[in-house]
Structures are given as C-alpha cells and as structure tokens.
Design a protein around this motif. Sequence first.
Motif, PDB file in Angstrom:
ATOM      1  N   GLY A  18       1.193  11.365  -4.009  1.00 16.88           N
ATOM      2  CA  GLY A  18       1.099  10.024  -4.612  1.00 16.88           C
ATOM      3  C   GLY A  18       2.467   9.456  -4.959  1.00 16.88           C
ATOM      4  N   HIS A  19       3.407  10.333  -5.276  1.00 21.63           N
ATOM      5  CA  HIS A  19       4.765   9.871  -5.596  1.00 21.63           C
ATOM      6  C   HIS A  19       5.453   9.331  -4.336  1.00 21.63           C
ATOM      7  CE1 HIS A  19       5.081  12.676  -9.373  1.00 21.63           C
ATOM      8  NE2 HIS A  19       3.990  11.939  -9.354  1.00 21.63           N
ATOM      9  N   VAL A  20       5.124   9.935  -3.201  1.00 21.37           N
ATOM     10  CA  VAL A  20       5.680   9.439  -1.930  1.00 21.37           C
ATOM     11  C   VAL A  20       5.178   8.015  -1.699  1.00 21.37           C
ATOM     12  CG1 VAL A  20       5.913   9.874   0.549  1.00 21.37           C
ATOM     13  CG2 VAL A  20       5.641  11.811  -1.025  1.00 21.37           C
ATOM     14  N   HIS A  21       3.896   7.839  -1.970  1.00 19.56           N
ATOM     15  CA  HIS A  21       3.285   6.515  -1.795  1.00 19.56           C
ATOM     16  C   HIS A  21       3.963   5.493  -2.720  1.00 19.56           C
ATOM     17  CE1 HIS A  21       0.088   3.991  -0.359  1.00 19.56           C
ATOM     18  NE2 HIS A  21      -0.226   3.650  -1.599  1.00 19.56           N
ATOM     19  N   SER A  22       4.220   5.889  -3.950  1.00 17.28           N
ATOM     20  CA  SER A  22       4.876   4.978  -4.911  1.00 17.28           C
ATOM     21  C   SER A  22       6.294   4.625  -4.473  1.00 17.28           C
ATOM     22  CB  SER A  22       4.935   5.609  -6.297  1.00 17.28           C
ATOM     23  OG  SER A  22       3.648   5.738  -6.812  1.00 17.28           O
ATOM     24  N   LEU A  23       6.969   5.547  -3.794  1.00 18.71           N
ATOM     25  CA  LEU A  23       8.326   5.253  -3.314  1.00 18.71           C
ATOM     26  C   LEU A  23       8.289   4.132  -2.274  1.00 18.71           C
ATOM     27  CD1 LEU A  23      11.358   5.869  -3.265  1.00 18.71           C
ATOM     28  CD2 LEU A  23      10.894   7.693  -1.608  1.00 18.71           C
ATOM     29  N   HIS A  24       7.253   4.130  -1.423  1.00 18.87           N
ATOM     30  CA  HIS A  24       7.102   3.005  -0.470  1.00 18.87           C
ATOM     31  C   HIS A  24       7.056   1.689  -1.251  1.00 18.87           C
ATOM     32  CE1 HIS A  24       6.025   4.942   3.487  1.00 18.87           C
ATOM     33  NE2 HIS A  24       5.791   5.972   2.690  1.00 18.87           N
ATOM     34  N   ARG A  25       6.245   1.670  -2.311  1.00 17.02           N
ATOM     35  CA  ARG A  25       6.084   0.436  -3.103  1.00 17.02           C
ATOM     36  C   ARG A  25       7.399   0.028  -3.762  1.00 17.02           C
ATOM     37  NH1 ARG A  25       2.483  -0.331  -8.628  1.00 17.02           N
ATOM     38  NH2 ARG A  25       3.247  -2.432  -9.060  1.00 17.02           N
ATOM     39  N   LEU A  26       8.111   0.998  -4.335  1.00 11.92           N
ATOM     40  CA  LEU A  26       9.368   0.690  -5.039  1.00 11.92           C
ATOM     41  C   LEU A  26      10.384   0.062  -4.084  1.00 11.92           C
ATOM     42  CD1 LEU A  26      10.567   1.235  -7.977  1.00 11.92           C
ATOM     43  CD2 LEU A  26      11.875   3.035  -6.862  1.00 11.92           C
ATOM     44  N   LEU A  27      10.537   0.659  -2.917  1.00 11.26           N
ATOM     45  CA  LEU A  27      11.527   0.142  -1.959  1.00 11.26           C
ATOM     46  C   LEU A  27      11.094  -1.232  -1.443  1.00 11.26           C
ATOM     47  CD1 LEU A  27      12.231   3.470  -0.004  1.00 11.26           C
ATOM     48  CD2 LEU A  27      13.681   2.403  -1.742  1.00 11.26           C
ATOM     49  N   ARG A  28       9.790  -1.400  -1.277  1.00 10.30           N
ATOM     50  CA  ARG A  28       9.279  -2.699  -0.799  1.00 10.30           C
ATOM     51  C   ARG A  28       9.558  -3.778  -1.850  1.00 10.30           C
ATOM     52  NH1 ARG A  28       4.334  -0.927   0.218  1.00 10.30           N
ATOM     53  NH2 ARG A  28       3.397  -1.772  -1.667  1.00 10.30           N
ATOM     54  N   GLU A  29       9.305  -3.451  -3.130  1.00 16.05           N
ATOM     55  CA  GLU A  29       9.408  -4.482  -4.172  1.00 16.05           C
ATOM     56  C   GLU A  29      10.833  -4.702  -4.666  1.00 16.05           C
ATOM     57  OE1 GLU A  29       6.567  -4.059  -7.335  1.00 16.05           O
ATOM     58  OE2 GLU A  29       4.882  -3.879  -5.931  1.00 16.05           O
TER      59      GLU A  29
END
Length: 290
Positions: free
Chosen positions: A161-172
């Motif tokens: 789930g942390h990997v998934h959140s990293l996608h969001r952080l870099l996107r935002e």
Amino acid sequence: MTTEPIAKPGSARPVGNLLITVAPTGAETSKADCPQLPTTLTELVETAKRCEAAGAAMVHVHIRDDEHRPTLEPARLAETVTALREETSLVVQLSTGGSVHDPLEARLKVLDAEPDSCSLTMGTTNFGDDVFLNPWGFIADLYQQSQERQVVPEFELFDLGHVHSLHRLLREYGLPFGGKVHVDLVMNVPGAMPGTADALVAAVAALPAEVTSWSATGIGRSTLNVALAALSKGGHLRVGMEDVLTLAKGVPVEHNEQLVARAVEMGRLAQREPMTPAQARELLGTRLRD
Ligand code: KMH
Ligand code: ZN
C-alpha cells in the motif's frame, strides 16, 4: 578475454555499484539490552567512520538522549549532522520516523537540522504491538518541506500500500529535490510486508516509473533473504543494528561494521563494488553543501 558488462539480473533498471546504507542505532533497542548499540554522539561518529571505511556510503541516523532514550531534540540533531559531516564523507540521512512515540510535529522539525537526506515513510503501519503513524497530510507536508529545503527523501516502503501511495505523492507533488527518486523497502516488520523474495519482487514490480534507485532491508532473521533477493533484482542494501542484532542464531553483532563488511562481501559475489559517498550523492541527487 573480454570483460562483459554486468548483467541486469531480473531488473529493467541498470545495475552498477552497490549503495550500502548503514542504519546503526534505530529507536527500538535499549542500551541496557544491547550495550554495543551506538547511542552517544562519540559512539555514532566512531561507528560511522568505521562503516565508511568498510564500504558504507550513507548513514541513516536516529539519535538518543543522555539516558540513551530516542530523542528528536533539534539542537542535538543539528550537532549530530555537523559532527558526521566533519568526521566522514557519508551521505547523512536523518530519520523522520523517530520512535513510535514521537509526535508528528516533532518529526516535521527534523529537517531544521539540514541533513542531506531524510527518511519519509509512505503510510501508517502496524509495528509490533504499536502503530507507526504516517497519515497522508503528514506525508504531504513533510514531502513539500523536503522539496523547499532541498533535502532528498528516501521513501520508506513497509507495505505494498505504501508503494501505491508513492504513485499518488509523485503524481500530486512532482519529483523530489534533485530529480531522483530513491526508495527503501523495509521488510518483515511485524504487521507489515514479510521479508520474502516473493514480497520483494511484487513490491519492486509495482514501483513507479519515476523511481531511479531502490534498496531493501529485512528486519531480524529475514535480513539475508532480503539482501540476497535485492541483489538478485539489482537493488541496493541497507544494513545495521537498527534492523538486526545477530549475525547468525546466537551470534550477536558486536559492531555495525560487521554488517557493512558482510554486505560488501555479498555485493562482490554479485559483482557489485561498494559505491563511494560521492557516487551515492550523484545517485541520490543530494544538494552540494560547503
Ligand atoms: N522507528 C520506527 C518507528 C524511519 O526511520 O523513518 C520508524 C523508523 C523509520 O525507523
Ligand atoms: Zn529508522
């Protein structure tokens, strides 16, 4: 005989020299239980020097107070960064995770000590009987502060789930200061992803395309499994007494240098020479400091 370039073992990412990060202290082990744990500034600097000589290029730092308890005291953090810069060439990474008891406000202030790098955990996780709290708002604040203050984050991923959140952080919020994205898989924390080759492969496969380098560490008895799997996949290594206190069953680590030396040995078997601190700075995109 011609020299073949090093193969890319099972990874689309280029494989070259090996970044070895040492995490010598952590926040979980008490000095009473482990007197050889480096908890004073003198012990930390001595450890950092020996680990650098053995092949480490970055140090992940948690500090302790005069009673050897974890602390995020700002002046002590700044003094630690200065001492490590004076005595070593290592990339200095301060933990913003602290201990599970540290308030979020104190963890945000870690960047005031102006380290080269800071850890940045990408989500809340169960942590043994405790909870390691990393709500989204905190992650986003810390990330933006790291960008403004030109501190390179190392994204700590304890779970898929942390990997998934990293996608969001870099996107935002875009790329970190320096343009590089380095992550560390922290595996086998009780309550988070297991320290298995299968879990490592799944996490690496899910990393965002922006990731330019990754390392892994396995807590406790998973340490060798995780290190060997990471080398097989072309990753880098974090080792140290924050993560493991034995070299083998019943054989205590006497000095962090032993874990760094073992990582160097494993790397050499995989035809990966230890990276110098200067090479690590280039890999991570850290700010040039006077
Ligand atoms: N001590 C753990 C609760 C980090 O340094 O950023 C958190 C930790 C992660 O060690
Ligand atoms: Zn840590």
